[in-house]
Scaffold this active site. Structure first.
Site, PDB file in Angstrom:
ATOM      1  CG  HIS A  98      -2.060  -0.885   1.164  1.00 21.38           C
ATOM      2  ND1 HIS A  98      -3.248  -0.646   1.800  1.00 21.38           N
ATOM      3  CD2 HIS A  98      -2.237  -2.042   0.488  1.00 21.38           C
ATOM      4  CE1 HIS A  98      -4.107  -1.614   1.531  1.00 21.38           C
ATOM      5  NE2 HIS A  98      -3.501  -2.480   0.744  1.00 21.38           N
TER       6      HIS A  98
ATOM      7  CE1 TYR B 103      -5.099   3.641   8.988  1.00 24.32           C
ATOM      8  CE2 TYR B 103      -5.607   3.316  11.310  1.00 24.32           C
ATOM      9  CZ  TYR B 103      -4.857   3.001  10.192  1.00 24.32           C
ATOM     10  OH  TYR B 103      -3.872   2.050  10.267  1.00 24.32           O
TER      11      TYR B 103
ATOM     12  N   PRO C 145      -4.178   0.152  18.989  1.00 23.47           N
ATOM     13  CG  PRO C 145      -6.105  -1.007  18.401  1.00 23.47           C
ATOM     14  CD  PRO C 145      -5.412  -0.402  19.567  1.00 23.47           C
TER      15      PRO C 145
ATOM     16  CE  LYS D 265       3.481   3.206  13.394  1.00 20.98           C
ATOM     17  NZ  LYS D 265       3.836   2.786  12.045  1.00 20.98           N
TER      18      LYS D 265
HETATM   19  P1  FAD Z   1       1.947 -12.294  21.351  1.00 18.49           P
HETATM   20  O1  FAD Z   1       1.454 -12.292  19.952  1.00 18.49           O
HETATM   21  O2  FAD Z   1       0.994 -11.999  22.442  1.00 18.49           O
HETATM   22  O3  FAD Z   1       2.609 -13.708  21.602  1.00 18.49           O
HETATM   23  C1  FAD Z   1       2.980 -14.148  22.891  1.00 18.49           C
HETATM   24  C2  FAD Z   1       2.982 -15.658  22.927  1.00 18.49           C
HETATM   25  O4  FAD Z   1       3.428 -16.075  24.200  1.00 18.49           O
HETATM   26  C3  FAD Z   1       1.607 -16.241  22.723  1.00 18.49           C
HETATM   27  O5  FAD Z   1       1.652 -17.242  21.741  1.00 18.49           O
HETATM   28  C4  FAD Z   1       1.235 -16.788  24.089  1.00 18.49           C
HETATM   29  O6  FAD Z   1       0.398 -17.925  24.012  1.00 18.49           O
HETATM   30  C5  FAD Z   1       2.591 -17.119  24.650  1.00 18.49           C
HETATM   31  N1  FAD Z   1       2.645 -17.160  26.114  1.00 18.49           N
HETATM   32  C6  FAD Z   1       1.953 -16.418  27.008  1.00 18.49           C
HETATM   33  N2  FAD Z   1       2.296 -16.734  28.267  1.00 18.49           N
HETATM   34  C7  FAD Z   1       3.230 -17.701  28.178  1.00 18.49           C
HETATM   35  C8  FAD Z   1       3.975 -18.429  29.128  1.00 18.49           C
HETATM   36  N3  FAD Z   1       3.802 -18.235  30.457  1.00 18.49           N
HETATM   37  N4  FAD Z   1       4.854 -19.342  28.689  1.00 18.49           N
HETATM   38  C9  FAD Z   1       5.024 -19.570  27.367  1.00 18.49           C
HETATM   39  N5  FAD Z   1       4.342 -18.901  26.409  1.00 18.49           N
HETATM   40  C10 FAD Z   1       3.462 -17.967  26.810  1.00 18.49           C
HETATM   41  N6  FAD Z   1      -1.479  -4.965  16.442  1.00 18.49           N
HETATM   42  C11 FAD Z   1      -1.612  -4.303  15.333  1.00 18.49           C
HETATM   43  O7  FAD Z   1      -0.623  -3.744  14.858  1.00 18.49           O
HETATM   44  N7  FAD Z   1      -2.844  -4.253  14.714  1.00 18.49           N
HETATM   45  C12 FAD Z   1      -3.945  -4.897  15.215  1.00 18.49           C
HETATM   46  O8  FAD Z   1      -5.024  -4.857  14.644  1.00 18.49           O
HETATM   47  C13 FAD Z   1      -3.836  -5.605  16.401  1.00 18.49           C
HETATM   48  N8  FAD Z   1      -4.900  -6.234  16.958  1.00 18.49           N
HETATM   49  C14 FAD Z   1      -4.730  -6.911  18.153  1.00 18.49           C
HETATM   50  C15 FAD Z   1      -5.795  -7.545  18.756  1.00 18.49           C
HETATM   51  C16 FAD Z   1      -5.633  -8.203  19.992  1.00 18.49           C
HETATM   52  C17 FAD Z   1      -6.800  -8.897  20.651  1.00 18.49           C
HETATM   53  C18 FAD Z   1      -4.366  -8.197  20.624  1.00 18.49           C
HETATM   54  C19 FAD Z   1      -4.172  -8.885  21.963  1.00 18.49           C
HETATM   55  C20 FAD Z   1      -3.298  -7.565  19.983  1.00 18.49           C
HETATM   56  C21 FAD Z   1      -3.466  -6.917  18.769  1.00 18.49           C
HETATM   57  N9  FAD Z   1      -2.404  -6.276  18.124  1.00 18.49           N
HETATM   58  C22 FAD Z   1      -2.555  -5.614  16.991  1.00 18.49           C
HETATM   59  C23 FAD Z   1      -1.092  -6.291  18.662  1.00 18.49           C
HETATM   60  C24 FAD Z   1      -0.219  -7.331  17.983  1.00 18.49           C
HETATM   61  O9  FAD Z   1      -0.976  -8.443  17.623  1.00 18.49           O
HETATM   62  C25 FAD Z   1       0.863  -7.670  18.977  1.00 18.49           C
HETATM   63  O10 FAD Z   1       1.637  -6.501  19.150  1.00 18.49           O
HETATM   64  C26 FAD Z   1       1.740  -8.822  18.561  1.00 18.49           C
HETATM   65  O11 FAD Z   1       1.006 -10.017  18.572  1.00 18.49           O
HETATM   66  C27 FAD Z   1       2.913  -8.940  19.522  1.00 18.49           C
HETATM   67  O12 FAD Z   1       3.561 -10.141  19.315  1.00 18.49           O
HETATM   68  P2  FAD Z   1       4.291 -10.871  20.508  1.00 18.49           P
HETATM   69  O13 FAD Z   1       4.900 -12.077  19.875  1.00 18.49           O
HETATM   70  O14 FAD Z   1       5.165  -9.912  21.218  1.00 18.49           O
HETATM   71  O15 FAD Z   1       3.151 -11.266  21.528  1.00 18.49           O
HETATM   72  C1  DHB Z   2      -5.361  -3.260  10.929  1.00 23.90           C
HETATM   73  C2  DHB Z   2      -5.275  -3.014  12.267  1.00 23.90           C
HETATM   74  C3  DHB Z   2      -4.837  -1.786  12.691  1.00 23.90           C
HETATM   75  O1  DHB Z   2      -4.721  -1.511  14.005  1.00 23.90           O
HETATM   76  C4  DHB Z   2      -4.512  -0.794  11.798  1.00 23.90           C
HETATM   77  O2  DHB Z   2      -4.115   0.405  12.258  1.00 23.90           O
HETATM   78  C5  DHB Z   2      -4.585  -1.058  10.463  1.00 23.90           C
HETATM   79  C6  DHB Z   2      -5.014  -2.300  10.024  1.00 23.90           C
HETATM   80  C7  DHB Z   2      -5.840  -4.593  10.472  1.00 23.90           C
HETATM   81  O3  DHB Z   2      -6.106  -5.458  11.293  1.00 23.90           O
HETATM   82  O4  DHB Z   2      -5.973  -4.776   9.251  1.00 23.90           O
END
Ligand code: FAD
Ligand code: DHB
Length: 402
Positions: A75, A204, A296, A300
């Site tokens: 995009h 947005y 969100p 980021k």
């Molecule tokens: P996570 O993806 O949370 O991964 C952590 C992992 O650790 C998981 O698999 C979990 O099961 C595991 N875990 C937890 N506790 C333990 C333990 N004690 N021992 C071993 N493993 C464990 N970001 C965006 O940019 N856009 C979005 O639209 C967006 N939507 C989101 C919606 C939701 C509901 C959430 C919660 C987050 C969203 N985010 C979004 C944020 C983005 O998804 C996260 O920033 C990203 O997943 C971070 O990755 P991570 O690997 O650091 O953490």
């Molecule tokens: C999406 C989520 C976001 O938070 C955003 O800023 C843009 C796109 C998505 O899930 O597609």
């Protein structure tokens, strides 16, 4: 008890943990991942959708970019709709050639899991009772149970990639960490549907009924969000009610051509700004959501996690390849600089685009905030310098060089 030796134990197989494992393996640094959930569960979590240029580059550099380059949708702009008026932020032009990539977190996770499985690297899914031990010593370990067997992974370093609710951050004694947090009084209700996106670029939308976002996963799959009070539950929102509300908040020409359909996923994500300082303790480094959460708006969360991974991996290469052990201690200070810049952008964009009137009680503070945020948004959108500032932050700040 089974005792296994490795260099780095990664707690959590989300995008942070999997990407770190992939990068470390490319540089010959042994690592083992321990994850609470099953591989299927991790692979199906619907979350982020937009990758910054730096994340795209990092995924390519880690050898998992092929599928993203094939089916991801680049995009070069997005829209901000402001009470019905539409403004295009031309990312490519305003940033001197940078873009973002529309490629879902599920796909990123899938590619990383496949790469790890192909290399035969160890991941203990469905583990329980995960504990990090002796983190201030030179020989920390991670213990857990898996399939009825107790394990102890003896290592040099632990990467806490276990998200906001994980065990890693809690391993840092309370008096040694400061948690800075703001919880917003609303969440995002998200719907995924097999319908063509309403627009070829993201929109947005700021509206007096609340914020809305039109996003996508492919030419036939859409992702939409609307701001809802944090007290709402998913059961309160039928598909019809969701589409009706979304139409009210999108610019009219978009609403008129919106194609609706059954939701294939529907969930509410709370909005939070959160940072844990410092992001390391002894031989433990916190990565991604384990250390920080952004609202969100601006997409980021995943990108910030990838930037942490990029930095930690470079420092661990210094430790193992260049034998510069002290480099590990630089992680928190270097990471936090970028973390706070990203927190600021997500907070700023959230403030400008959401409706904060909440319970409809009027107060001078609320009125002022509302008017200031409207003025702020129209000011930034009224001139190229303002739009350039938005564009540069949206495509992502550069990753830290060491
Ligand atoms: P996570 O993806 O949370 O991964 C952590 C992992 O650790 C998981 O698999 C979990 O099961 C595991 N875990 C937890 N506790 C333990 C333990 N004690 N021992 C071993 N493993 C464990 N970001 C965006 O940019 N856009 C979005 O639209 C967006 N939507 C989101 C919606 C939701 C509901 C959430 C919660 C987050 C969203 N985010 C979004 C944020 C983005 O998804 C996260 O920033 C990203 O997943 C971070 O990755 P991570 O690997 O650091 O953490
Ligand atoms: C999406 C989520 C976001 O938070 C955003 O800023 C843009 C796109 C998505 O899930 O597609």
């Amino acid at each position: 008890m089974q005792i296994i030796h490795t260099k780095v134990v990664i707690v959590g197989a989300g995008p942070s943990g999997l990407l770190l494992g992939q990068l470390l393996s490319l540089h010959g640094i042994d690592n083992i991942i321990v994850e609470l959930k099953s591989a299927e569960y991790v692979g199906q979590r619907i979350r982020a959708g937009i990758l910054e240029q730096g994340t795209v580059d990092l995924l390519r550099a880690s050898g998992v970019g092929a599928r993203m380059d094939e089916i991801g949708i680049p995009h070069d702009g997005f829209e901000l709709a402001y009470y019905g008026k539409r403004f295009r932020i031309d990312l490519n032009k305003l940033t001197g050639g940078k873009n973002v990539m529309c490629y879902g977190q599920t796909e990123v996770t899938h590619d990383l899991m496949e790469a790890r499985a192909e290399k035969g690297l160890a991941t203990y899914y469905e583990s329980s009772n995960v504990q990090i031990n002796d983190i201030l010593s030179r020989h920390p370990s991670v213990s857990f149970e898996h399939n009825g067997t107790s394990y102890r992974l003896q290592c040099d370093y632990v990467a806490g990639c276990d998200g906001f609710h994980g065990v890693s951050r809690q391993t840092i004694p309370e008096e040694k960490r400061t948690e800075i947090e703001r919880v917003y009084p609303f969440g995002w209700l998200g719907v995924l549907s097999d319908t063509p996106p309403v627009n070829h670029e993201l929109i947005y939308a700021k509206h007096e009924r609340g914020f809305a976002l039109a996003s996508m996963r492919s030419p036939t799959r859409s992702r939409y969000y609307i701001q809802v009070p944090s007290t709402d539950t998913v059961d309160q929102w039928s598909d019809d009610a969701f589409w009706e509300e979304l139409k009210k908040r999108l610019p009219k020409d978009c609403a008129d051509k919106l194609i609706t359909g059954p939701s294939i996923e529907k969930s509410i994500a709370p909005l939070r700004s959160f940072v844990c300082e410092p992001m390391q303790y002894g031989r433990l480094a916190l990565v991604g959501d384990a250390a920080h959460i952004v609202p969100p708006t601006g997409a980021k969360g995943l990108n910030l996690a990838a930037a942490d991974v990029g930095l930690l991996h470079k420092l661990l290469c210094k430790v193992y390849v260049d034998k510069e052990e002290h480099q590990f201690t630089r992680y928190s200070e270097l990471a936090l600089e970028r973390v706070w810049q990203t927190e600021r952008f997500s907070w700023w964009l959230s403030n400008m685009l959401h409706d904060f009137s909440g319970d409809n009680t009027e107060s001078m503070e609320k009125l002022l905030f509302d008017r200031f945020m409207n003025a702020e948004l129209s000011f930034y959108l009224s001139n190229e310098t303002g739009m350039k500032l938005i564009a540069e932050q949206y495509v992502g700040l550069s990753h830290v060089e060491i």
